[in-house]
Design a protein around this motif. Structure first.
Motif, PDB file in Angstrom:
ATOM      1  N   ASP A 219       3.544  13.335   5.240  1.00 19.22           N
ATOM      2  CA  ASP A 219       3.070  13.545   6.605  1.00 19.22           C
ATOM      3  C   ASP A 219       1.789  14.381   6.656  1.00 19.22           C
ATOM      4  N   TRP A 220       1.429  14.990   5.539  1.00 24.46           N
ATOM      5  CA  TRP A 220       0.283  15.897   5.513  1.00 24.46           C
ATOM      6  C   TRP A 220      -0.855  15.405   4.617  1.00 24.46           C
ATOM      7  N   LEU A 221      -0.672  14.283   3.937  1.00 27.03           N
ATOM      8  CA  LEU A 221      -1.671  13.846   2.957  1.00 27.03           C
ATOM      9  C   LEU A 221      -3.024  13.578   3.608  1.00 27.03           C
ATOM     10  N   ASP A 222      -4.072  14.098   3.012  1.00 26.90           N
ATOM     11  CA  ASP A 222      -5.441  13.861   3.473  1.00 26.90           C
ATOM     12  C   ASP A 222      -6.126  12.825   2.573  1.00 26.90           C
ATOM     13  N   HIS A 223      -6.163  13.071   1.271  1.00 30.88           N
ATOM     14  CA  HIS A 223      -6.703  12.084   0.347  1.00 30.88           C
ATOM     15  C   HIS A 223      -6.203  12.342  -1.061  1.00 30.88           C
TER      16      HIS A 223
ATOM     17  N   ASP B 189     -18.983   9.212  -4.873  1.00 31.37           N
ATOM     18  CA  ASP B 189     -17.727   8.632  -5.334  1.00 31.37           C
ATOM     19  C   ASP B 189     -17.321   7.447  -4.458  1.00 31.37           C
ATOM     20  N   ALA B 190     -16.503   6.570  -5.026  1.00 29.33           N
ATOM     21  CA  ALA B 190     -16.020   5.398  -4.294  1.00 29.33           C
ATOM     22  C   ALA B 190     -14.860   5.807  -3.393  1.00 29.33           C
ATOM     23  N   ILE B 191     -14.996   5.562  -2.071  1.00 31.06           N
ATOM     24  CA  ILE B 191     -13.970   5.920  -1.091  1.00 31.06           C
ATOM     25  C   ILE B 191     -13.248   4.653  -0.675  1.00 31.06           C
ATOM     26  N   TRP B 192     -11.950   4.615  -0.895  1.00 35.83           N
ATOM     27  CA  TRP B 192     -11.137   3.462  -0.523  1.00 35.83           C
ATOM     28  C   TRP B 192     -10.278   3.833   0.676  1.00 35.83           C
ATOM     29  N   GLN B 193     -10.355   2.995   1.717  1.00 36.10           N
ATOM     30  CA  GLN B 193      -9.608   3.241   2.946  1.00 36.10           C
ATOM     31  C   GLN B 193      -8.833   1.986   3.326  1.00 36.10           C
ATOM     32  N   HIS B 194      -7.716   2.209   4.042  1.00 34.08           N
ATOM     33  CA  HIS B 194      -6.896   1.072   4.473  1.00 34.08           C
ATOM     34  C   HIS B 194      -7.102   0.863   5.961  1.00 34.08           C
ATOM     35  N   PRO B 195      -7.716  -0.258   6.383  1.00 32.69           N
ATOM     36  CA  PRO B 195      -8.017  -0.464   7.805  1.00 32.69           C
ATOM     37  C   PRO B 195      -6.805  -0.804   8.660  1.00 32.69           C
ATOM     38  N   ASP B 196      -5.711  -1.210   8.043  1.00 33.14           N
ATOM     39  CA  ASP B 196      -4.580  -1.735   8.805  1.00 33.14           C
ATOM     40  C   ASP B 196      -3.334  -0.855   8.749  1.00 33.14           C
ATOM     41  N   GLY B 197      -3.464   0.346   8.186  1.00 35.64           N
ATOM     42  CA  GLY B 197      -2.296   1.212   8.094  1.00 35.64           C
ATOM     43  C   GLY B 197      -2.691   2.675   8.046  1.00 35.64           C
ATOM     44  N   LEU B 198      -1.712   3.548   8.230  1.00 33.10           N
ATOM     45  CA  LEU B 198      -1.931   4.991   8.156  1.00 33.10           C
ATOM     46  C   LEU B 198      -1.685   5.462   6.734  1.00 33.10           C
ATOM     47  N   PHE B 199      -2.754   5.645   5.997  1.00 27.45           N
ATOM     48  CA  PHE B 199      -2.674   6.075   4.609  1.00 27.45           C
ATOM     49  C   PHE B 199      -3.776   7.082   4.316  1.00 27.45           C
TER      50      PHE B 199
ATOM     51  N   ARG C 241       7.130   7.671  10.555  1.00 34.06           N
ATOM     52  CA  ARG C 241       6.484   6.399  10.227  1.00 34.06           C
ATOM     53  C   ARG C 241       6.683   6.099   8.744  1.00 34.06           C
ATOM     54  N   ASP C 242       6.899   4.836   8.449  1.00 33.50           N
ATOM     55  CA  ASP C 242       6.991   4.394   7.058  1.00 33.50           C
ATOM     56  C   ASP C 242       6.193   3.113   6.877  1.00 33.50           C
ATOM     57  N   ASP C 243       5.882   2.818   5.648  1.00 37.52           N
ATOM     58  CA  ASP C 243       5.115   1.616   5.294  1.00 37.52           C
ATOM     59  C   ASP C 243       3.759   1.574   5.987  1.00 37.52           C
TER      60      ASP C 243
ATOM     61  N   ALA D   1       0.831  -1.201   0.000  1.00 32.39           N
ATOM     62  CA  ALA D   1       0.000   0.000   0.000  1.00 32.39           C
ATOM     63  C   ALA D   1       0.871   1.259   0.000  1.00 32.39           C
ATOM     64  N   ALA D   2       1.953   1.246   0.785  1.00 25.92           N
ATOM     65  CA  ALA D   2       2.850   2.392   0.833  1.00 25.92           C
ATOM     66  C   ALA D   2       3.478   2.661  -0.531  1.00 25.92           C
ATOM     67  N   MET D   3       3.880   1.605  -1.211  1.00 24.77           N
ATOM     68  CA  MET D   3       4.472   1.761  -2.541  1.00 24.77           C
ATOM     69  C   MET D   3       3.478   2.392  -3.509  1.00 24.77           C
ATOM     70  N   ARG D   4       2.211   1.972  -3.420  1.00 28.85           N
ATOM     71  CA  ARG D   4       1.195   2.504  -4.329  1.00 28.85           C
ATOM     72  C   ARG D   4       0.954   3.983  -4.076  1.00 28.85           C
TER      73      ARG D   4
END
Length: 450
Positions: free
Chosen positions: A52-56, A82-92, A425-427, A17-20
């Motif tokens: 560190d500042w990304l919202d969406h 619109d389709a909202i995609w969220q990551h439940p297991d990471g900070l993205f 934080r990374d990944d 997910a981080a790479m994407r």
């Protein structure tokens, strides 16, 4: 709310997910000169990264992009529009797929107006003043749009122009939180007063806006007692960013009042996440809490034994102990963090090396890192020394929790109080370091820190 199990929140790195997200961000930076310049200035002037500042991120819909998101662990949030995609297991950042003619990157700031003023941009703002969500397009190219978002407990993506805004109530309760009395004849009265202010604000504004106002005031109080905070805040304000890169707020509590602290936080909409234990040598633990609408995360510290961490220590009374650990003594000398003392520290997301170097150039030193993983780095700034009231010193000495020598030192030199914490934080790693933290906590113990 039922207590969480010790293994329920076992956060892992999310490299795919981080790479994407990194790939889409880098492509955006290449195509938008304003953002490229802003990214450079963020690093050089604030020690932070664009990430560190990304919202969406908003992208034109395609089956291929949907597949990439799904393969990376993102999940579709089902709601109209619109389709909202969220990551439940990471900070993205969230990823929004829709009928967008251009790719859009949005960062979160504390104030859209402050950001526009800092960058001499006069573009219109979506969302009325004091609304819970405000947005502005800052820069546009042939293929991209760069936006800033200001949120006050709103998780949406489009401001509601029809929603009623009770400006008088917002200003009244903002003022009440900023001027909140923190010192009473008893701490029980202090907690009751805070709860009354929160109830009154919730009646007028709802839970999420109340939570947003409460912690904005808490950060102001902490800043007033911490030079490192004021120096870094001024650096971030020069770019119109504010504290929107906050990672978590840390409160220290006595054992006696810990359930009261948790109850107050739950009154503001917080939900318990993982429990934390620093280890037998450290003698302390913590309950992590998160408020979903505001994104505020709390690290609530308390003296704790290994046996107690397996129970529901956040809600069940903790029996008194003769000896005080690091957290208990800090509270004995300075007061409860949610009352007299204020936060022990605010932890924000940075480029770890850049932030430490730049703060050092301004006379702010950092302690040795207590976390140095590839995916998580943490260090405190040198602690702010606070004066200790004579009455608190005398009480601690009479109870035998400090020696006569320590009492005299606290009278002359004060005691270590608060910090700013530098974190990277990374990944998408969302958790905390549960090992190797004993020594750094010992170094914040008033008995040993100098």
């Amino acid at each position: 709310m039922p207590k969480s199990s010790l293994s329920e929140f076992d956060w892992k790195c999310q490299p795919q997910a981080a790479m994407r997200i990194d790939q889409w961000t880098e492509e955006f930076v290449r195509d938008n000169r304003f953002v490229a310049n802003l990214q450079t200035r963020m690093l050089e002037e604030t020690g932070t990264r664009l990430s560190d500042w990304l919202d969406h991120i908003s992208l034109p819909f395609s089956v291929e992009t949907e597949s990439l998101l799904s393969q990376s662990g993102f999940q579709l949030r089902h709601e109209p529009g619109d389709a909202i995609w969220q990551h439940p297991d990471g900070l993205f950042p969230d990823v929004v797929l829709g009928s967008f003619p251009k790719r859009r990157l949005t960062i979160q700031v504390e104030s859209v107006v402050d950001f526009l003023v800092a960058h001499r941009v006069t573009n219109p703002i979506q969302g009325r003043p004091y609304s819970s969500l405000r947005l502005a397009c800052v820069s546009e190219t042939e293929s991209t749009e760069f936006w800033v978002a200001e949120r006050h407990g709103d998780v949406g993506f489009k401001p509601s122009e029809a929603a009623e805004i009770n400006v008088d109530a917002i200003l009244k309760h903002q003022e009440a939180f900023l001027l909140r009395q923190r010192d009473f004849a008893s701490d029980e009265e202090g907690f009751a007063h805070a709860r009354a202010l929160i109830d009154a604000a919730k009646e007028d504004l709802g839970q999420d806006r109340t939570c947003d106002l409460f912690f904005a005031a808490e950060r102001r109080y902490w800043e007033s007692r911490n030079r490192a905070a004021r120096v870094q805040k001024s650096r971030q304000d020069e770019l119109g960013l504010g504290w929107a890169n906050h990672d978590h707020h840390t409160y220290r509590s006595s054992r006696k009042h810990f359930p009261r602290l948790i109850s107050l936080l739950e009154q503001l909409g917080f939900q318990c996440r993982e429990r934390f234990y620093g280890g037998a040598e450290a003698g302390w633990g913590a309950q992590v809490l998160e408020q979903p609408a505001t994104g505020v995360v709390i690290f609530a510290d308390v003296d704790l034994t290994a046996e107690e961490v397996s129970g529901d220590f956040a809600h069940e009374p903790l029996p008194p102990r003769d000896q005080l650990g690091t957290v208990g003594l800090w509270c004995k000398l300075h007061g409860e963090a949610v009352l007299q003392a204020g936060m022990h520290h605010l932890e924000c997301q940075f480029d770890f090396d850049a932030a430490r170097t730049q703060l050092a150039e301004r006379g702010i030193q950092t302690m040795a890192p207590f976390t140095d993983f590839d995916f998580l780095k943490q260090a405190f700034t040198q602690g702010e020394m606070w004066p200790v009231a004579d009455g608190r010193i005398e009480q601690a000495a009479s109870e035998g929790v400090i020696t006569a020598e320590q009492a005299e030192r606290f009278r002359k030199s004060g005691s270590i109080g608060s910090h700013l914490e530098i974190l990277q934080r990374d990944d998408g790693y969302k958790g905390f370091n549960q090992t190797g933290i004993n020594e750094i906590i010992r170094k914040t113990d008033p008995r040993y820190a100098r």
